[in-house]
Structures are given as structure tokens and as C-alpha cells.
Design a protein around this motif. Structure first.
Motif, PDB file in Angstrom:
ATOM      1  N   VAL A 160      12.202  11.177  -4.352  1.00 12.82           N
ATOM      2  CA  VAL A 160      11.610  10.031  -3.646  1.00 12.82           C
ATOM      3  C   VAL A 160      11.930  10.186  -2.257  1.00 12.82           C
ATOM      4  CG1 VAL A 160      12.057   8.815  -5.926  1.00 12.82           C
ATOM      5  CG2 VAL A 160      13.777   8.825  -4.181  1.00 12.82           C
ATOM      6  N   THR A 178       5.778   3.479 -10.053  1.00 13.53           N
ATOM      7  CA  THR A 178       5.088   4.024  -8.743  1.00 13.53           C
ATOM      8  C   THR A 178       5.904   5.116  -8.484  1.00 13.53           C
ATOM      9  OG1 THR A 178       6.297   2.525  -7.151  1.00 13.53           O
ATOM     10  CG2 THR A 178       4.192   1.827  -8.115  1.00 13.53           C
ATOM     11  N   GLU A 180       8.649   4.647  -6.234  1.00 19.34           N
ATOM     12  CA  GLU A 180       9.000   4.409  -5.060  1.00 19.34           C
ATOM     13  C   GLU A 180      10.275   3.609  -5.124  1.00 19.34           C
ATOM     14  OE1 GLU A 180       6.157   1.527  -3.588  1.00 19.34           O
ATOM     15  OE2 GLU A 180       4.655   3.127  -3.389  1.00 19.34           O
ATOM     16  N   TYR A 181      11.127   4.022  -3.745  1.00 22.85           N
ATOM     17  CA  TYR A 181      12.464   3.335  -3.677  1.00 22.85           C
ATOM     18  C   TYR A 181      12.186   1.627  -3.386  1.00 22.85           C
ATOM     19  CZ  TYR A 181      16.242   1.892  -0.447  1.00 22.85           C
ATOM     20  OH  TYR A 181      17.243   1.270   0.104  1.00 22.85           O
TER      21      TYR A 181
END
Length: 185
Positions: A160, A178, A180-181
Motif C-alpha cells: 500500500v 480500496t 488505501e492507507y
């Protein structure tokens, strides 16, 4: 049977012998002609997204899904072994059924396995998971441009993009939908 007028996002329906989740829908009343419902459906088994237009008030069969909490034990090749939290029975689920979420699955994680008429049709991962960074470049002092990111490898093997201040060994929260972070924990 439910009417297309009762559609809601996230509802599961049975159509053409397959099970779909309603991602989006829109009621349309043109100035001329009959009203209709435009919808975006995701197939549970294949994961493909299709657009379908229904007549307003058309009846479709609602799919009743049973959710069972299961704990991920281990993986062997493309098979993932889960244990039922109630009766401790073990079940094997292949990598294709898990989909993209497999890269955020760590041992002892509890997920929901979905069943329709006794058949396993998919899984629901938690929306957010906390994972440890196993490998990333160190942040350099003064390298604080806002919005800059760097790749980081997680304990599960997934990669990521994280902000520059995140270091090896940090635990972060990741959105499984997603990839995402979200934040540092």
C-alpha cells in the motif's frame, strides 16, 4: 418477491438464476413513457458488475443470505482454511472466492462467510484491518511535502502507499475495499 421500487443499496437479489448485490440504483420518470429503474448489479460468484434496467414495479426475488462468522486458520497453495466459530468445523475456500481481499487476510482474523441455500457464495471482510508494516524505505527528516507517499509492504504481503512519516514496524489501518492507507494506529 420484492418490487424494484423497494431497491436499496447493498440489497441482494436473485435474477436469472444468479445472486447479485445492488451497488447503485436510480428511479427514472421520463416525460413520455413508463417509469423505470436503472441499476448497477455486482454478481456474487464472478464479481462482475453489470447494468440492468427494470420496469418500475417489476418483481424480483430477494436472495436471503446467511452469514456465519469464521476464523481464518492458514493457507495452503490457493486454498484457505477457515473454522466455524460455533461448531469448530473447518471449511476450505479457494483464492478466487476470496477475491482481492485475500491480500489483507491475516491468520486468526474473523470474517463473515456468506451462504445461500446452504452453498458458500462468498465472504465479507471487515471494512478496516490493522496490519504491521514489514518493509518500507525510511522517512528522511525534512522530507515533508504534503501528499507525498511511498510504497510499504504489509505483514500479509500486500503493498500500500503510505505517508513518508510511516516506518517499518508501525501498525496502520487499511481499507479492505480500496486498499488505501487510513491512519497510523
Amino acid at each position: 418477491m420484492i418490487s424494484t421500487n423497494d431497491f436499496k443499496n447493498g440489497m441482494t437479489i436473485e435474477y436469472d438464476g444468479q445472486i447479485f448485490t445492488i451497488l447503485e440504483f436510480q428511479h427514472v420518470k421520463p416525460g413520455k413513457g413508463a417509469a423505470f429503474v436503472r441499476s448497477k448489479l455486482k454478481n456474487f460468484k464472478t464479481g462482475t458488475i453489470t447494468e440492468k434496467t427494470f420496469r418500475a414495479g417489476e418483481k424480483v426475488k430477494k436472495a436471503h443470505l446467511e452469514r456465519k462468522q469464521m476464523q481464518f486458520l492458514y493457507s495452503a497453495d490457493d486454498d484457505y482454511i477457515f473454522m466455524d466459530m460455533e461448531d469448530f468445523d473447518q471449511m476450505t475456500i479457494n483464492k478466487e472466492q476470496l477475491g482481492e481481499g485475500v491480500k489483507f487476510l491475516k491468520e486468526n482474523a474473523v470474517i463473515n462467510v456468506l451462504f445461500h441455500e446452504g452453498e458458500n457464495i462468498g465472504v465479507e471482510l471487515p471494512t478496516f484491518v490493522e496490519l504491521t508494516i514489514s518493509e518500507t524505505e525510511p522517512g528522511v527528516k525534512g522530507d515533508t511535502v504534503s501528499g507525498s507517499t511511498k510504497p510499504a509492504k504489509l505483514e500479509t504481503g500486500a503493498t500500500v502507499h503510505v505517508p513518508l512519516f510511516i516506518n517499518e514496524g508501525d501498525t496502520i489501518k487499511v481499507d479492505t475495499r480500496t486498499g488505501e492507507y487510513i491512519e497510523r494506529v
